[in-house]
Design a protein around this motif. Sequence first.
Motif, mmCIF file in Angstrom:
data_model
loop_
_atom_site.group_PDB
_atom_site.id
_atom_site.type_symbol
_atom_site.label_atom_id
_atom_site.label_comp_id
_atom_site.label_asym_id
_atom_site.label_seq_id
_atom_site.Cartn_x
_atom_site.Cartn_y
_atom_site.Cartn_z
ATOM 1 N N ILE A 158 0.836 -1.201 0.000
ATOM 2 C CA ILE A 158 0.000 0.000 0.000
ATOM 3 C C ILE A 158 0.874 1.255 0.000
ATOM 4 C CG2 ILE A 158 -1.610 1.328 1.397
ATOM 5 C CD1 ILE A 158 -2.943 -1.340 2.101
ATOM 6 N N ILE A 162 0.989 4.288 -2.771
ATOM 7 C CA ILE A 162 0.840 5.714 -2.467
ATOM 8 C C ILE A 162 2.039 6.488 -3.025
ATOM 9 C CG2 ILE A 162 0.629 7.416 -0.593
ATOM 10 C CD1 ILE A 162 -1.719 5.681 -0.584
ATOM 11 N N GLY A 209 -6.676 -1.234 5.267
ATOM 12 C CA GLY A 209 -7.362 -0.724 4.089
ATOM 13 C C GLY A 209 -8.179 0.531 4.388
ATOM 14 N N TYR A 210 -8.958 0.487 5.442
ATOM 15 C CA TYR A 210 -9.853 1.604 5.707
ATOM 16 C C TYR A 210 -9.139 2.827 6.262
ATOM 17 C CZ TYR A 210 -13.735 -1.245 4.483
ATOM 18 O OH TYR A 210 -14.601 -2.017 3.770
ATOM 19 N N LEU A 212 -6.322 3.729 5.463
ATOM 20 C CA LEU A 212 -5.722 4.381 4.309
ATOM 21 C C LEU A 212 -6.726 5.237 3.554
ATOM 22 C CD1 LEU A 212 -3.219 4.632 2.549
ATOM 23 C CD2 LEU A 212 -2.940 3.285 4.586
ATOM 24 N N ASN A 213 -8.006 4.848 3.606
ATOM 25 C CA ASN A 213 -9.033 5.668 2.969
ATOM 26 C C ASN A 213 -8.915 7.107 3.436
ATOM 27 O OD1 ASN A 213 -10.155 3.580 1.669
ATOM 28 N ND2 ASN A 213 -12.180 3.760 2.598
ATOM 29 N N ILE A 216 -5.711 8.803 2.319
ATOM 30 C CA ILE A 216 -5.722 9.154 0.904
ATOM 31 C C ILE A 216 -6.583 10.385 0.641
ATOM 32 C CG2 ILE A 216 -6.626 8.403 -1.326
ATOM 33 C CD1 ILE A 216 -5.500 5.656 -0.663
ATOM 34 N N VAL A 217 -7.702 10.459 1.297
ATOM 35 C CA VAL A 217 -8.583 11.608 1.100
ATOM 36 C C VAL A 217 -7.851 12.894 1.506
ATOM 37 C CG1 VAL A 217 -10.678 12.725 1.925
ATOM 38 C CG2 VAL A 217 -10.718 10.326 1.284
ATOM 39 N N ALA B 469 -8.463 5.109 -2.910
ATOM 40 C CA ALA B 469 -8.857 4.448 -1.666
ATOM 41 C C ALA B 469 -9.300 3.013 -1.934
ATOM 42 C CB ALA B 469 -9.979 5.228 -0.994
ATOM 43 N N ASN B 473 -7.770 -0.721 -0.719
ATOM 44 C CA ASN B 473 -8.595 -1.769 -0.106
ATOM 45 C C ASN B 473 -8.479 -3.078 -0.865
ATOM 46 O OD1 ASN B 473 -9.604 -0.498 2.127
ATOM 47 N ND2 ASN B 473 -11.300 0.432 1.016
ATOM 48 N N ALA B 476 -5.274 -4.767 0.169
ATOM 49 C CA ALA B 476 -5.419 -5.446 1.461
ATOM 50 C C ALA B 476 -6.245 -6.720 1.318
ATOM 51 C CB ALA B 476 -6.059 -4.508 2.483
#
Lengths: 325, 528
Positions: A158, A162, A209-210, A212-213, A216-217, B469, B473, B476
């Motif tokens: 991840i 990025i 995962g979340y 990172l949401n 990222i925003v 995003a 995900n 992952a």
Amino acid sequence: MRLLKLVPDDTNIHFLKWRVPFYSVSAFLIIASIALVFIKGLNLGVDFVGGQQILVTFTQTKEAPVAELREQVAGLGYGEPVIQIAGNKNEVSIRFPLPEDVADNPAASDAMTTNVVNAIKSEFKDARIDDLSSVSGKVSGELFTTAMYALGFAMLAISIYIWVRFEWQFGVGALFALVHDVSLTMGMFALFQIEFDLKIVAAILTIIGYSLNDTIVVYDRIRENMKKYRKMQLPELLDLSVNETLARTVMTSLTILVVLLALLLIGPASLFGFTAAITLGIFVGTYSSVYMAAPILIWLGVDSHSFVPEEDAGDKADKLARGEV
Amino acid sequence: MLDFPTWKRAWLWFLTLAAVAAALPTLGSLAGVGIPGPQVNLGLDLAGGSQILLEANTKQVARQRLESMEEDVRRVLRQASPAIRIGDLSSSNGRISFLLDNPTQVDRAREELLPLVNGSGPVREWNLEVVDGSRFVLTPTKNGLDQAVSNAMDTATEVVRKRIDALGTREPTIIREGDTRISVQVPGLSDPEALKSLLGQTAKLEFKLVDTTALQSDVAQGIAPPGSEIVPYAPGTPLAGTSIAVKRLGGIRGDSLTNAQQSFDQRNNQAVVDITFDQAGGKKFADLTAQNVGKPFAIILDGQVLSAPNINEPILGGKAQISGSFTTESANQLAISLRSGALPVDLTVVQQGTVGPELGADSIRKGLLAMGVGSAAVLLLIGFTYGRLGIYANIALVLNVLMLLGVMAVFKTTLTLPGIAGFVLTIGAAVDANVLINERIREERKRGRRVVAAVEAGYKEASRAIFDANITNVIAAVLLFAFGSGPVRGFAIVLMIGIVTSVFTAVTLTRMWVAGWLRKARPSDLAV
């Protein structure tokens, strides 16, 4: 009808002003968590240490006779079992580590399962065996290793993504935020000695995962603002970006928390640890995207020049992102 | 951006409705209405049942391979004309080595052995070296060994499948896992003991002549005469605890059977297993018994002697009866095992789990309830926050759940307990895209843009972050799938499908609806 606004317009909180104290606290928490994991250790489930887990429901009793059960099962000579109430008061989980002479001998561990189950059934007539699992030492070792690899790879993959999509500083920032989230979550598991099994690793990967949401925003907004306000000082620009995305951050965290709370309070008992881990991770992850991922950019020295020559590639990626086919 | 030609709208609606229609059979079964079509499978942790993980003993494959190679080498060199004579053939550390009596035959011996060394497949199976002029050393190649293990696993998986089918259980899942493991899942089976003992039995049946020259005292000490080996009696037989010496060569294997049935011995009503050899096996068996009338031969199952009766007369019909102090159940189990063929390698249970049906049903009930309550709360929150745009987002969310279910049904994915959590989590996370878009539209309106421009900018600017995003995900989820096992994989699958359907519903569908509304109503203001 007036619509709900969780974050008032023109909110301007100086998040970054407190970055040094917050960073210090975070750094302390990360170190403390890692120390906890190593000193206190994780309460590893049978997935990871091998052993046997039996879930028993007492159908005729309101409260499981834990003390008698412990006495009965410990009397079998397989060592001290860990007996906990699981979910309702009449449901218990019994966990056994594998004794050394049984660990590498599947037949012996099999016999052990049968003995334990028979002992419970004969002593407690209303006992219903709901779940029984037995994992040999070899398999559990592999499960643990692959689980740790999965966590490591996910964080690296991840961060690299990025880096490719933004700049290396952003990649490092994301990695820091992830290390923060993962170590704090694991630290909590060590502190409260909640059972740590394969499902929890799945939960942590989900958190990665979340979390990172959010990051990222915020990053996406920082990049946009850097192109827009080339002369703005970085701390000011970061504050602006965090504030602009604050309404979204609050709203999204809220919707996820709402469903997680529903799952925690009325969902299946066996998912409790799993859901608790994700819930905790959502809090930690939201915090980390504001206080870990953003301020690190100041120290790593990002400026608007990072994006000027990148615009063409960026535009191309944007088109892809919008799914304009 | 906001331009949706009719064909595109039709296509999007078609996709949506198709996926929703695919969800109907699953929804029907939840509501107790039968609708034909593929449904979402329930994992063992939800449906109840047993799961066991078997591991093959690969060392055994290597050993067996070495033994048969030994025999082949002897045979090939003996049958060569003129015969090539060799000194003592020894095998240690997985290698075979022997000395030629006549060093001038080196080239011919090499020639004769070449087909054995190269094997019949594409990979060379053994390395052949000649040292000190006339000593041959054969070492198994890694590829050859891997191939042998892989073949053994294929056969073992097939045998396991046959045995479980013979039990009559419904819909077992039997898959090879990794290089040396087989995972078996049997829904609805709450007591796996019978299954485990059935699969734990290798069922390698052998008939070997008893070495009557062996001294009883030597056998007791485990010393076998040359060319013989010591085999213990199986537990439960009258002579259990003692051993017997049998001749290593000249016996026959019971792997050429056409049938095996449990029945009863006419004389004492004991449970026995009747076996029928195929033609070639029957002939070998007839030869063996004809040549050895009056001598005892041992019936050996998985390295343990069941009985060692005298051969009273040649057995010519290709039929034989095995007695070995069986119960009806164990005789029946042996019959099943023999019918399905011997396992080419021993399997041991390294992991097992059983979930009672009550627990699974309870999980589904509570999971559904949590999903209902959670979604209701999200729908209210979104609706009250974003007005008209929120309602679009909510319709998208409901469609997302249905589509997710539909896609899972079409691909016959398995819903596990963590999968339920994945489902619920998808609901919470799917609206993130709408939140991003709507917040952006709010911002753009605040900056004074007109409605259409604000909506357009909202979708355009938010898409970037939504895309990134979702990719993270997916990363992952893919790793979760790659490294996880069983229930965790079920969770990863739900996450992955959920990411795809949620982007489709939350971004594409809502954009289509907003665009339609903007074109029709031409609003001058948008409450957002």
